[in-house]
Design a protein around this motif. Structure first.
Motif, mmCIF file in Angstrom:
data_model
loop_
_atom_site.group_PDB
_atom_site.id
_atom_site.type_symbol
_atom_site.label_atom_id
_atom_site.label_comp_id
_atom_site.label_asym_id
_atom_site.label_seq_id
_atom_site.Cartn_x
_atom_site.Cartn_y
_atom_site.Cartn_z
ATOM 1 N N UNK A 17 14.733 29.046 97.037
ATOM 2 C CA UNK A 17 13.480 28.342 97.293
ATOM 3 C C UNK A 17 13.407 27.123 96.371
ATOM 4 N N UNK A 18 13.171 25.970 96.973
ATOM 5 C CA UNK A 18 13.137 24.721 96.222
ATOM 6 C C UNK A 18 14.394 23.892 96.393
ATOM 7 N N UNK A 19 15.403 24.493 97.030
ATOM 8 C CA UNK A 19 16.645 23.755 97.292
ATOM 9 C C UNK A 19 16.436 22.863 98.518
ATOM 10 N N UNK A 23 13.120 23.782 101.070
ATOM 11 C CA UNK A 23 12.212 23.056 100.176
ATOM 12 C C UNK A 23 10.853 23.750 100.043
ATOM 13 N N UNK A 24 10.169 23.436 98.951
ATOM 14 C CA UNK A 24 8.819 23.943 98.753
ATOM 15 C C UNK A 24 7.823 22.902 99.261
ATOM 16 N N UNK A 28 2.728 24.583 97.537
ATOM 17 C CA UNK A 28 3.474 25.519 96.686
ATOM 18 C C UNK A 28 3.750 24.906 95.315
ATOM 19 N N UNK A 29 4.088 23.612 95.297
ATOM 20 C CA UNK A 29 4.311 22.929 94.019
ATOM 21 C C UNK A 29 3.033 22.876 93.189
ATOM 22 N N UNK A 34 -0.206 24.632 88.633
ATOM 23 C CA UNK A 34 -1.444 25.219 88.098
ATOM 24 C C UNK A 34 -1.135 26.455 87.252
ATOM 25 N N UNK A 35 -0.262 27.307 87.758
ATOM 26 C CA UNK A 35 0.091 28.518 87.021
ATOM 27 C C UNK A 35 0.772 28.219 85.698
#
Length: 71
Positions: A17-19, A23-24, A28-29, A34-35
């Motif tokens: 995930x994020x590749x 993609x995200x 999601x980003x 935020x987290x």
């Protein structure tokens, strides 16, 4: 995973995930940011939102460093 009825379920992926292949989304980003800011800096959701907006506009900012300081 083994279910209560004894059935096994397996799942695998060849992507991360994020590749580029998986993609995200911007949402999601934003959630990830935020987290991380909440845990690492104690930042509020509003502070994280402002920073995310600022980062998205950095290429158009006359002074990127100042824009980040003001975020």
């Amino acid at each position: 995973m083994r279910l209560r009825n004894g059935k096994s379920i397996e799942a695998s992926s060849t992507t991360i995930k994020g590749s580029p292949e998986e993609p995200v989304s911007d949402d999601e980003l934003d959630e990830k940011l935020r987290g991380c800011l909440a845990v690492g800096l104690g930042a509020s959701p509003e502070q994280a939102r402002r920073l995310a907006e600022t980062v998205r506009r950095l290429e158009r900012a006359p002074d990127a460093a100042q824009a980040l300081v003001e975020a």
